[in-house]
Design a protein around this motif. Structure first.
Motif, PDB file in Angstrom:
ATOM      1  N   LYS A 151      48.033  41.809  33.997  1.00  0.00           N
ATOM      2  CA  LYS A 151      46.667  41.373  33.667  1.00  0.00           C
ATOM      3  C   LYS A 151      45.623  42.350  34.226  1.00  0.00           C
ATOM      4  O   LYS A 151      44.705  42.765  33.521  1.00  0.00           O
ATOM      5  CB  LYS A 151      46.422  39.963  34.218  1.00  0.00           C
ATOM      6  N   THR A 152      45.778  42.699  35.505  1.00  0.00           N
ATOM      7  CA  THR A 152      44.824  43.631  36.118  1.00  0.00           C
ATOM      8  C   THR A 152      44.885  44.984  35.409  1.00  0.00           C
ATOM      9  O   THR A 152      43.846  45.633  35.195  1.00  0.00           O
ATOM     10  CB  THR A 152      45.120  43.774  37.631  1.00  0.00           C
ATOM     11  N   SER A 153      46.071  45.389  35.012  1.00  0.00           N
ATOM     12  CA  SER A 153      46.204  46.674  34.301  1.00  0.00           C
ATOM     13  C   SER A 153      45.407  46.648  33.001  1.00  0.00           C
ATOM     14  O   SER A 153      44.770  47.639  32.634  1.00  0.00           O
ATOM     15  CB  SER A 153      47.676  46.965  33.995  1.00  0.00           C
ATOM     16  N   LEU A 177      36.309  39.738  35.100  1.00  0.00           N
ATOM     17  CA  LEU A 177      36.421  38.907  36.300  1.00  0.00           C
ATOM     18  C   LEU A 177      37.903  38.756  36.647  1.00  0.00           C
ATOM     19  O   LEU A 177      38.643  38.059  35.959  1.00  0.00           O
ATOM     20  CB  LEU A 177      35.808  37.527  36.046  1.00  0.00           C
ATOM     21  N   ASP A 178      38.343  39.456  37.707  1.00  0.00           N
ATOM     22  CA  ASP A 178      39.764  39.454  38.048  1.00  0.00           C
ATOM     23  C   ASP A 178      40.038  38.484  39.190  1.00  0.00           C
ATOM     24  O   ASP A 178      39.838  38.814  40.351  1.00  0.00           O
ATOM     25  CB  ASP A 178      40.201  40.869  38.438  1.00  0.00           C
ATOM     26  N   GLU A 179      40.472  37.295  38.871  1.00  0.00           N
ATOM     27  CA  GLU A 179      40.726  36.227  39.846  1.00  0.00           C
ATOM     28  C   GLU A 179      39.574  36.099  40.842  1.00  0.00           C
ATOM     29  O   GLU A 179      39.782  36.118  42.050  1.00  0.00           O
ATOM     30  CB  GLU A 179      42.046  36.481  40.577  1.00  0.00           C
ATOM     31  N   PRO A 180      38.346  35.947  40.341  1.00  0.00           N
ATOM     32  CA  PRO A 180      37.188  35.996  41.236  1.00  0.00           C
ATOM     33  C   PRO A 180      37.101  34.823  42.203  1.00  0.00           C
ATOM     34  O   PRO A 180      36.427  34.923  43.222  1.00  0.00           O
ATOM     35  CB  PRO A 180      35.995  35.977  40.271  1.00  0.00           C
TER      36      PRO A 180
HETATM   37 MG   LIG Z   1      46.109  41.114  39.099  1.00  0.00          MG
END
Ligand SMILES: [Mg+2]
Ligand SMILES: Nc1ncnc2c1ncn2[C@@H]1O[C@H](COP(=O)(O)OP(=O)(O)O)[C@@H](O)[C@H]1O
Length: 278
Positions: free
Chosen positions: A64-66, A177-180
């Motif tokens: 997901k982050t990628s 928004l990455d797991e904010p």
């Molecule tokens: Mg991640």
């Protein structure tokens, strides 16, 4: 029809022709210590509509982050491409894309105001304008009175709001928004999520959000993309056809819990698979 981004009615339904971000056949691989390459994302294609709130859910390490990093131009894909409007992303795009990360990433030696101003310093905005815009952004997230406090004087929820203000201050129309809310307790998370939704609804941003919290995913999103275990592929795209504005009491409605239950079963299957990956 193009919607008015600042319309007082807030977020409007969008159509496919208004797509803002185009991800096509995206492929991301990383080198392993043994010298081989492991694929984090394979053959991932998705269009994100202008003004859409789109959420990615999937097991840890599924990529997901990628995907977010590729959309923001922070990594170069090994295949495929990302387009924002008419432009192919080939590097960071700070005028168009802003991030909020899980760990807040605030500078401890700067005040809340100073932390928000950073985003504008990088763009060489003159000092007086920087100050004013940073104050406005803090006011938007309800922190006008905390401008002069340092991060250690702020609660977790307040720090996260500073991070949101920093992302809003540059007026980018795409927010990643990455797991904010990952570092916050459940209650703060719920209140902050509700508040964030209210703010974002009024701003009409195009948002890609990553979370493990299914309630949050359903509450905030127009669509939820359930991902498979690594390498990231789309398992299912779920339209959340619950009308907006939404308020917390919809969380107990049948439509809401039904979508949440469905997402849980998708995520459970994939997380079980992911647990057995090296
Ligand atoms: Mg991640
Ligand atoms: N910089 C990196 N170097 C090597 N492997 C990485 C790097 N970043 C991520 N990975 C690997 O790629 C996969 C996907 O990572 P990531 O995109 O962070 O997943 P997620 O955000 O879904 O947890 C994981 O297996 C992770 O270990």
């Amino acid at each position: 029809m193009l919607k008015n981004e600042n319309s007082p009615e807030g977020r409007q339904p969008t159509t496919e022709s208004e797509a803002r971000i185009f991800v096509e056949d995206l492929e991301v691989a990383y080198a392993t210590p043994s010298g081989s390459r492991v694929h984090a994302v394979v053959d991932f294609s998705l269009d994100i509509r202008r003004g859409e709130f789109l959420t990615l859910i999937g097991p840890s390490g599924c990529g997901k982050t990628s995907i977010l990093k590729a959309v923001g131009g922070l990594i170069t894909p090994d295949g495929g491409d990302v387009r924002i409007g008419d432009t192919i992303v080939t590097g960071p795009v700070p005028d168009q894309v802003a991030y909020v990360f899980q760990d807040f990433a605030l500078f401890p030696w700067r005040t809340a105001l100073g932390n928000v101003e950073v985003a504008l310093e990088l763009k060489k905005v003159p000092k007086a304008e920087r100050r004013e815009r940073a104050r406005e952004a803090l006011a938007t997230v309800g922190l006008a009175d905390a401008a002069d406090r340092h991060p250690h004087e702020l609660s977790g929820g307040m720090k996260q709001r500073v991070a949101v203000a920093r992302a809003l201050v540059s007026n980018c129309d795409v927010l990643l928004l990455d797991e904010p809310f990952g570092a916050l307790d459940e209650q703060t998370r719920l209140v902050l999520g509700t508040e964030l939704l209210r703010i974002l609804e009024s701003l009409g941003k195009t948002i890609i959000f990553v979370t493990h919290n299914l309630q949050e995913a359903v509450y905030l999103s127009d669509r939820v993309v359930a991902m498979s275990a690594r390498p990231a592929r789309i398992k299912e795209i779920i339209e959340v056809d619950i009308p907006r504005p939404r308020s917390p009491d919809i969380m107990v409605s049948e439509a809401f819990t039904e979508i949440q239950r469905h997402l849980f079963s998708l995520l459970y299957e994939e997380s079980a698979l992911a647990m057995n990956q090296p």
